[in-house]
Structures are given as structure tokens and as C-alpha cells.
Design an enzyme around this catalytic site. Structure first.
Site, mmCIF file in Angstrom:
data_model
loop_
_atom_site.group_PDB
_atom_site.id
_atom_site.type_symbol
_atom_site.label_atom_id
_atom_site.label_comp_id
_atom_site.label_asym_id
_atom_site.label_seq_id
_atom_site.Cartn_x
_atom_site.Cartn_y
_atom_site.Cartn_z
ATOM 1 N N ASN A 10 42.369 43.470 38.312
ATOM 2 C CA ASN A 10 43.552 42.682 37.964
ATOM 3 C C ASN A 10 44.418 42.605 39.211
ATOM 4 O O ASN A 10 45.049 43.586 39.587
ATOM 5 C CB ASN A 10 44.297 43.366 36.805
ATOM 6 C CG ASN A 10 45.628 42.704 36.496
ATOM 7 O OD1 ASN A 10 45.921 41.609 36.992
ATOM 8 N ND2 ASN A 10 46.429 43.355 35.668
ATOM 9 N N GLU A 164 45.487 51.400 28.897
ATOM 10 C CA GLU A 164 46.233 51.601 30.131
ATOM 11 C C GLU A 164 47.544 52.311 29.808
ATOM 12 O O GLU A 164 48.541 51.648 29.443
ATOM 13 C CB GLU A 164 46.545 50.256 30.802
ATOM 14 C CG GLU A 164 45.324 49.454 31.169
ATOM 15 C CD GLU A 164 45.619 48.445 32.278
ATOM 16 O OE1 GLU A 164 44.917 48.497 33.294
ATOM 17 O OE2 GLU A 164 46.558 47.652 32.139
HETATM 18 P P1 13P Z 1 46.780 50.238 39.013
HETATM 19 O O1 13P Z 1 45.283 50.368 39.144
HETATM 20 O O2 13P Z 1 47.430 49.655 40.232
HETATM 21 O O3 13P Z 1 47.404 51.511 38.541
HETATM 22 O O4 13P Z 1 47.050 49.133 37.862
HETATM 23 C C1 13P Z 1 46.380 49.251 36.650
HETATM 24 C C2 13P Z 1 46.606 48.018 35.867
HETATM 25 O O5 13P Z 1 47.688 47.736 35.396
HETATM 26 C C3 13P Z 1 45.460 47.099 35.714
HETATM 27 O O6 13P Z 1 45.716 46.124 34.763
#
Ligand code: 13P
Length: 248
Positions: A10, A164
Site C-alpha cells: 500500500n 492492521e
Molecule cells: P506500515 O507498513 O508503514 O506500518 O503501514 C501499514 C499499512 O497501513 C498498510 O496498509
């Protein structure tokens, strides 16, 4: 049906046309990977990335969509537009959308249905805040998000769920492996209860500070079928290592 691991990047609000060099490097490094590889760039890059990735082993997705097909919604994009640009997936209900744009479960639910209407696979994001975890409410929060964000009719091919935890995004902190496995087991049970065998076929991604150094151990946990990666997906070298971890 065995669940094929998914390494999803992402890019959030990062990337300009010159970033296609990172995509090219990733396509080269990921060729022949056992895992499915997905990049969700900003919408401005979807068409160019999809054209470039067409014959490579990388698929392209959007980061959000509007629930309607078309209409007077200045600045928004429909799922049909993302599909038309070459996307195969769309992320819905990311915590940054929930926090920055006040998106509630009902909207996320409608966006997931819009994704299906356009032939896209929806990646539905869930996850608790730190305060909710500290209050012992992580499963209650995630269970509610799953119940109200995921539409009826979800299958292993039209929906992916990404867990997440909000406090792990962009912070360099992750839950313990035990806590990740516990939450993924909980989500699997909820999804099987609701969708039957389809719930067994859905991929459950972990997201939040995944990097080359921790990807292999996280992806080896039971009911973790890959990752949704932010910062570490921006550089092809880092993300290729994560793809390798998902393929191992
Ligand atoms: P990070 O990998 O930068 O912590 O972000 C995770 C995220 O929100 C992916 O959608």
C-alpha cells in the site's frame, strides 16, 4: 483449497511517475514468486502501473473507492473507474480512511459491495487502537468491524481481510507473534461461522510495520496468509525481500 500467500504493498500518498522504476525492479525480482504480489499505488499511477505490470507477475489495486458507480462526487473514484484503469483489487476501510475521513463500517460495507460490482477483490481492513487493546477490547472491536464491514456473499476470491492494529502502523512496533496468531485465529473462526467454507478460503493479511526483518516469522504464523505493507513496500529491494518471505 490451499490459500496462496499475498504480499500487498500500500503506497498510500507516495509515488510520482518516476516511481515506475521501482515497479520495474519489483516485477523483475518477483518473477516466478510463489506468492501473489500486489501494489496499490496512488490512483494517479494505476493505469500506467497496470499497463506496465500486465505481463509481469504483479497485480495492481486501488486504495479506496466510492460506493456509487458514477455521479456528483467531486474528487472521488468509483470501483468501475479503478477496474477500467487496470486494477484488480481495492483496499477499503483502511484505518487512515476511517480516521481521516470518518468512514464508518456501513460505508466500508458499501464500498466492498461496489468493489464486487466492478469485478474487483476487496481488501477489507480492520484493527484496534492502542487504547482498545489496553482495555482488553481488541477482539470485540475487530469482531464488530468484521461483522459490519464485510458484506454477505464474501468468498475466498472476492474478499481479503487485513488485520492492521492502528498502533502498529508506521510506528516500527508490532504485536507479539502470539497476539497476531491469536487475532488471526479469532478472525478465521468468525469468518467460518459466517461464511462456512468460504471463510476458510479467505486470505487474512497482517499489516503494521512489516519489514524484511520480521516478515518471514509473521507470515509463518497460523492463519496469516501474507501482509499489507506500507513503508517497506516503497522500495523494490525491501518489498522483494518481503515477497520472498511470503513465498518461502
Ligand atoms: P506500515 O507498513 O508503514 O506500518 O503501514 C501499514 C499499512 O497501513 C498498510 O496498509
Amino acid at each position: 483449497m490451499a490459500r496462496r500467500k499475498l504480499a500487498a504493498g500500500n503506497w498510500k500518498m507516495n509515488g510520482l511517475s518516476a516511481s515506475i522504476a521501482e515497479l520495474d525492479a519489483l516485477i523483475e525480482n518477483a518473477s516466478g514468486a510463489a506468492a501473489e504480489v500486489l501494489i496499490c499505488p496512488p490512483a494517479t499511477l494505476i493505469a500506467a502501473f497496470a499497463a506496465r505490470a500486465k505481463d509481469g507477475g504483479v497485480v495492481i489495486g486501488g486504495q479506496d473507492c466510492h460506493a456509487a458507480v458514477s455521479g456528483a462526487h467531486t474528487g472521488d473514484l468509483s470501483a468501475e473507474m479503478l477496474a477500467d484503469a487496470g486494477a484488480a483489487y481495492v483496499i477499503v476501510g483502511h484505518s487512515e480512511r476511517r480516521a481521516d475521513h470518518g468512514e464508518m463500517n456501513a460505508q466500508v460495507h458499501a464500498k466492498a459491495e461496489a468493489a464486487w460490482r466492478a469485478g474487483l477483490t476487496a481488501i477489507v481492513c480492520v484493527g484496534e487502537t492502542e487504547a482498545e487493546r489496553n482495555a482488553g477490547k481488541a477482539e470485540e472491536v475487530v469482531g464488530n468491524q468484521l461483522a459490519y464491514s464485510c458484506p454477505d456473499g464474501a468468498t475466498g476470491s472476492n474478499m481479503v481481510v487485513a488485520y492492521e492494529p492502528v498502533w502498529a502502523i508506521g510506528t516500527g512496533r508490532t504485536p507479539s507473534n502470539e497476539d497476531i496468531a491469536q487475532m488471526h485465529g479469532f478472525m478465521r473462526a468468525q469468518l467460518v461461522f459466517r461464511y462456512g467454507n468460504g471463510g476458510n478460503e479467505m486470505r487474512l493479511l497482517y499489516g503494521g510495520s512489516v519489514k524484511p526483518a520480521n516478515a518471514a516469522e509473521i507470515f509463518a504464523l497460523s492463519d496469516v496468509d501474507g501482509g499489507l505493507v506500507g513503508g517497506a513496500s516503497l522500495k523494490a529491494t525491501d518489498f522483494s525481500a518481503i515477497v520472498a518471505a511470503a513465498s518461502g
